[in-house]
Design a protein around this motif. Structure first.
Motif, PDB file in Angstrom:
ATOM      1  N   THR A  24     -10.865   4.141  -5.912  1.00 31.19           N
ATOM      2  CA  THR A  24     -10.629   5.163  -5.823  1.00 31.19           C
ATOM      3  C   THR A  24     -11.052   6.459  -6.453  1.00 31.19           C
ATOM      4  O   THR A  24     -11.473   6.509  -7.807  1.00 31.19           O
ATOM      5  CB  THR A  24      -8.816   5.683  -6.363  1.00 31.19           C
ATOM      6  OG1 THR A  24      -8.125   4.260  -5.923  1.00 31.19           O
ATOM      7  CG2 THR A  24      -8.174   6.541  -6.284  1.00 31.19           C
TER       8      THR A  24
ATOM      9  N   GLN B  95      -2.728  12.234  -6.749  1.00 31.62           N
ATOM     10  CA  GLN B  95      -2.132  13.174  -8.384  1.00 31.62           C
ATOM     11  C   GLN B  95      -1.130  14.297  -6.927  1.00 31.62           C
ATOM     12  O   GLN B  95      -1.647  15.367  -6.680  1.00 31.62           O
ATOM     13  CB  GLN B  95      -2.615  13.593  -9.218  1.00 31.62           C
ATOM     14  CG  GLN B  95      -2.642  13.651 -10.309  1.00 31.62           C
ATOM     15  CD  GLN B  95      -1.503  12.452 -10.420  1.00 31.62           C
ATOM     16  OE1 GLN B  95      -1.211  11.413 -10.538  1.00 31.62           O
ATOM     17  NE2 GLN B  95      -0.563  12.875 -11.035  1.00 31.62           N
TER      18      GLN B  95
ATOM     19  N   THR C 288       1.285   4.414 -11.846  1.00 32.41           N
ATOM     20  CA  THR C 288      -0.466   3.363 -11.303  1.00 32.41           C
ATOM     21  C   THR C 288       0.374   2.946 -10.129  1.00 32.41           C
ATOM     22  O   THR C 288       1.710   3.543 -10.056  1.00 32.41           O
ATOM     23  CB  THR C 288       0.146   2.877 -12.685  1.00 32.41           C
ATOM     24  OG1 THR C 288       1.292   1.259 -12.577  1.00 32.41           O
ATOM     25  CG2 THR C 288      -0.391   3.564 -13.914  1.00 32.41           C
ATOM     26  N   ASN C 289      -0.171   1.864  -9.828  1.00 31.13           N
ATOM     27  CA  ASN C 289       0.404   1.653  -8.574  1.00 31.13           C
ATOM     28  C   ASN C 289       1.290  -0.120  -9.357  1.00 31.13           C
ATOM     29  O   ASN C 289       1.704  -0.731  -8.370  1.00 31.13           O
ATOM     30  CB  ASN C 289      -0.660   0.688  -7.851  1.00 31.13           C
ATOM     31  CG  ASN C 289      -0.570   0.069  -6.761  1.00 31.13           C
ATOM     32  OD1 ASN C 289       0.379   0.647  -5.669  1.00 31.13           O
ATOM     33  ND2 ASN C 289      -1.051  -1.168  -6.494  1.00 31.13           N
TER      34      ASN C 289
ATOM     35  N   ALA D  68       1.183   0.442  -1.697  1.00 29.88           N
ATOM     36  CA  ALA D  68       0.211   1.080  -2.858  1.00 29.88           C
ATOM     37  C   ALA D  68       1.650   2.764  -2.995  1.00 29.88           C
ATOM     38  O   ALA D  68       1.630   2.913  -2.260  1.00 29.88           O
ATOM     39  CB  ALA D  68      -0.738   0.690  -3.349  1.00 29.88           C
TER      40      ALA D  68
ATOM     41  N   ARG E  66      -0.877   6.733  -6.112  1.00 30.60           N
ATOM     42  CA  ARG E  66      -2.712   6.231  -6.055  1.00 30.60           C
ATOM     43  C   ARG E  66      -3.914   7.505  -6.125  1.00 30.60           C
ATOM     44  O   ARG E  66      -4.583   7.402  -6.353  1.00 30.60           O
ATOM     45  CB  ARG E  66      -2.432   5.359  -6.236  1.00 30.60           C
ATOM     46  CG  ARG E  66      -3.421   4.253  -5.984  1.00 30.60           C
ATOM     47  CD  ARG E  66      -3.517   2.441  -6.070  1.00 30.60           C
ATOM     48  NE  ARG E  66      -5.175   2.509  -5.312  1.00 30.60           N
ATOM     49  CZ  ARG E  66      -5.119   1.185  -4.838  1.00 30.60           C
ATOM     50  NH1 ARG E  66      -4.100   0.476  -4.553  1.00 30.60           N
ATOM     51  NH2 ARG E  66      -6.606   0.522  -4.660  1.00 30.60           N
ATOM     52  N   HIS E  67      -3.212   8.067  -4.694  1.00 29.59           N
ATOM     53  CA  HIS E  67      -4.400   8.657  -3.499  1.00 29.59           C
ATOM     54  C   HIS E  67      -4.292   9.968  -4.035  1.00 29.59           C
ATOM     55  O   HIS E  67      -5.613  10.896  -4.170  1.00 29.59           O
ATOM     56  CB  HIS E  67      -4.742   8.132  -2.281  1.00 29.59           C
ATOM     57  CG  HIS E  67      -4.824   6.382  -1.534  1.00 29.59           C
ATOM     58  ND1 HIS E  67      -6.425   5.744  -2.444  1.00 29.59           N
ATOM     59  CD2 HIS E  67      -4.247   5.447  -1.570  1.00 29.59           C
ATOM     60  CE1 HIS E  67      -6.239   4.823  -1.957  1.00 29.59           C
ATOM     61  NE2 HIS E  67      -4.823   4.537  -1.855  1.00 29.59           N
TER      62      HIS E  67
END
Length: 465
Positions: A170, A314, A257-258, A307, A311-312
């Motif tokens: 990421t 925000q 988080t994931n 996920a 995570r990608h």
């Protein structure tokens, strides 16, 4: 000496302890590495780079004390004017920003030496930068999200100048929501110029990666690179220009988080669900459901998915009604009466009301980038659709029109996207329709099951209703 002993590998833990720290990984399990790293390092074995450091000798041995000194790899470039080339780019960031970041990372070293760096886009280059994945030709495979971040090869080796970044990470610029490209790149360029790790804390060439801005060299870094290449040609050295702080959102304590949280204990199963939105982003296909996203590249589901979408991206809403990437690379998300715009993984605007776009109805059920030039965008709601102009940020006033224009497509749809060939796909429930842009109608044999064709699930016995 084998390749493995002459390369540098930067790792992070799969599970982050602090949202502002990416940690390195040793050969033994570790609890993580937090902001007060320097104070803790003496009391426990912190995560670190996998490449062995040059041993620190006690005082008096070999005529000098190596403690608190830069460490050299044993090689240097025989010239000071170097060229570099970027072969492939990370999916999260537009190319222009990656180029600026790479140039900024190299400038950290050229500011204190006679070195110059010039980007070339064709032909040979001294430094070759690539974002690649898994096995990529140097017997040092990457491992998907988390784990190995990047590696570089020292001068005077058969792969001198090669710098590889893990495509599956990421990558971000100027924030701690992922892996900061500027700091990792500057560290790797130190290796490609001939520097090893240093034992001096807070140095760029320390094996421990801590998110820290503005990016600068320590005195130890400076002495090491000047030992190899000398000081700048112009004396006295110009006063350093403060590196502008990137315009990024400040770190937030509640970064997702994931990991699965108590809010939703079970991830949705792609073989047993419908989808809220689907979009082609940076050439990859993303399926959205609730707070989760699946990522397909070349028709294959990537490891680590589903996920959390956050995570990608925000700040993305907890669910997405529609999404698309416009011709300039901006990513739009819609949820209810609002929309958001992202540049890669960084939010640049939103939430904002969709009424600003000329839409009086909500929510947008689907968005489609359409046409051979991929310059037409359509919004779908109920049995109607609108054509949208992203540069003017307004829907055309001659719309809406009815779904009857899309022959064979249901009146209401959940999602839509276009593939690289030009076919459009419309999703409703657990089925999809493939639309021919030449004949302007649905192909024969549709609808088909999403789970079977995109996720290789066992065909369901349920018939379409």
């Amino acid at each position: 000496m084998q390749d493995g002993a002459r390369k540098h590998t930067w790792k992070e833990q799969n599970s982050w302890v602090s949202p502002s720290v990416n940690t390195l990984e040793s050969g033994v399990p570790s609890k993580g590495f937090s902001q007060d790293t320097e104070g803790q390092a003496a009391h426990w074995n912190p995560p670190r780079c996998g490449v062995p450091d040059v041993p620190i000798l006690p005082d008096g041995q070999n005529g000098r004390n190596r403690q608190k000194r830069f460490v050299l790899s044993g090689g240097r470039w025989d010239k000071t004017d170097l060229t570099y080339k970027i072969i492939r780019f990370p999916w999260q960031l537009v190319k222009s920003k990656v180029r600026r970041t790479v140039a900024e990372a190299l400038k950290v070293w050229s500011d204190v030496t006679p070195l110059t760096f010039t980007e070339v886009q064709e032909g040979r280059a001294d430094i070759v930068i690539d974002f690649t994945r898994y096995w990529h030709g140097d017997n040092l495979p990457f491992d998907g999200p988390g784990g190995i971040l990047a590696h570089a090869f020292f001068p005077k080796t058969h792969r001198e100048g090669d710098v590889h970044f893990d495509y599956d990470e990421t990558w971000t610029i100027g924030n701690n929501l992922g892996t900061d490209l500027l700091q990792v790149a500057a560290h790797e360029f130190g290796h490609v110029l001939g520097l090893q790790h240093t034992a001096v804390s807070k140095s760029l060439m320390s094996p421990f990666y801590i998110f820290r801005y503005p990016l600068s060299l320590s005195e130890d870094d400076k002495q090491g690179i000047q030992y190899l290449y000398g000081k700048p040609k112009l004396e006295p050295e110009p006063a350093p220009t403060p590196t502008p702080t990137p315009t990024a959102e400040p770190p937030q304590p509640d970064i997702e988080t994931n990991e699965i949280t108590n809010e939703e204990s079970v991830q949705p199963d792609a073989c047993d669900t419908d989808f809220d939105a689907v979009s082609t982003i940076r050439g990859e296909l993303f399926f959205f459901k609730s707070r989760y996203v699946w990522r397909l590249r070349g028709g294959k589901l990537q490891a680590g998915y589903p996920a959390l979408a956050s995570r990608h991206w925000q700040g993305i809403p907890s669910s997405v009604d529609a999404a698309f990437e416009d011709p300039l690379g901006s990513i739009w998300f819609f949820q209810g009466p609002q929309y958001w715009i992202y540049d890669g993984e960084r939010r640049v605007s939103g939430p904002a009301p969709i009424t600003e776009l000329g839409l009086s109805t909500s929510p947008v059920q689907a968005a489609l980038m359409w046409g051979t030039e991929k310059n037409k965008i359509y919004f779908f709601k109920g049995g109607n659709y609108w054509r949208f102009n992203p540069s003017a940020r307004q829907v055309d006033n001659v719309y809406p029109r009815t779904m009857a224009d899309w022959r064979g497509i249901p009146q209401e749809i959940d999602a839509a996207f276009q593939d690289e060939i030009g076919f459009a796909y419309f999703l409703r429930g657990r089925h999809y329709w493939k639309f021919d842009p030449v004949q302007v109608k649905v192909l024969e044999g549709y609808p088909r099951q999403i789970s079977q064709d995109f996720f290789s699930c066992t065909p369901s016995s349920n018939s379409f209703r």
